[in-house]
Write an enzyme that holds these catalytic residues in place. Structure first.
Site, PDB file in Angstrom:
ATOM      1  CG  HIS A 162      -7.154   5.060   1.046  1.00 44.36           C
ATOM      2  ND1 HIS A 162      -7.866   6.238   1.121  1.00 44.36           N
ATOM      3  CD2 HIS A 162      -7.937   4.129   1.668  1.00 44.36           C
ATOM      4  CE1 HIS A 162      -9.023   6.026   1.737  1.00 44.36           C
ATOM      5  NE2 HIS A 162      -9.081   4.770   2.092  1.00 44.36           N
ATOM      6  CE1 TYR A 206      -4.045  -1.982   0.623  1.00 47.32           C
ATOM      7  CE2 TYR A 206      -2.709  -3.161   2.231  1.00 47.32           C
ATOM      8  CZ  TYR A 206      -3.849  -3.062   1.460  1.00 47.32           C
ATOM      9  OH  TYR A 206      -4.801  -4.052   1.527  1.00 47.32           O
ATOM     10  CG  ASN A 241     -12.236   0.822   6.309  1.00 49.07           C
ATOM     11  OD1 ASN A 241     -11.787   1.800   5.707  1.00 49.07           O
ATOM     12  ND2 ASN A 241     -12.944  -0.115   5.704  1.00 49.07           N
TER      13      ASN A 241
END
Length: 196
Positions: free
Chosen positions: A23, A18, A71
């Site tokens: 993000h 990631y 999240n």
């Protein structure tokens, strides 16, 4: 007793896969601050995050990168602010934003989650929306149904050139916030941003 240090929280997802995705814009900014100040992140199991501590012009700050995945960012943030006695207005959350074009950034003293799951989690865990945030534009995908793949995708080579300019400017904004007040920071960085 409330701490006098200021907290800069970069939002993102942990792990190499990631690392340079849209993000993870928040991670890129706190990494830049750490690089400038020669700070090293350490994993802290008690708050499920990586943290580094420094100071600028005599004002202490802490950089935090939650390890909980986007999240659940609020889980790490809640543990950290509780243990270090940091008030919500002394924490700045840095995150990506689909509602701003790439290259744009907006700093605000409070606000809604704007549909950002990391902000949703923090607001839920802290039970307040009244904390500063620096939103960094990533633009929107052409097809709404592709939003998840879009935010988890990497910047194109052309986009990366813009990112390389935004990250230092965002780091400047964060450090100005550490030593100044929000109205000054908004005047300096939001106005500058709108004139570009």
């Amino acid at each position: 007793m409330v701490s006098e240090e200021r907290l800069i929280i970069g939002l993102g997802n942990p792990g190499e896969s990631y690392r340079r995705t849209r993000h993870n814009f928040g991670f890129l900014v706190v990494d830049e601050i750490a690089r400038r100040h020669k700070l090293k992140f350490e994993s802290k199991a008690w708050c499920q995050a990586q943290m580094a501590e420094g100071d600028v012009d005599g004002r202490a700050f802490v950089l935090v990168k939650p390890s909980t995945f986007m999240n659940n960012s609020g889980v790490a943030v809640k543990k950290f602010v509780a243990r270090r006695a940091i008030a919500p207005n002394d924490m700045l959350v840095v995150c990506d934003d689909l509602n701003l074009e790439l290259g744009q950034m907006r700093v605000r003293p409070q606000g809604s989650d704007g549909g950002h799951h990391g902000l949703v989690s923090i607001i839920d865990q802290l039970a307040t929306r009244e904390f500063p945030r620096l939103r960094l534009g990533i633009g929107k995908p052409r097809v709404v149904d592709e939003t998840v793949d879009y935010v988890l995708g990497r910047f194109s080579s052309e986009e990366q050139k813009e990112v390389d300019q935004v990250v230092p400017r965002a780091a400047d904004c964060c450090l100005a916030w550490v030593t100044g007040d929000m109205s000054q920071v908004m005047s300096q960085f939001n106005k500058r941003n709108e004139n570009e």
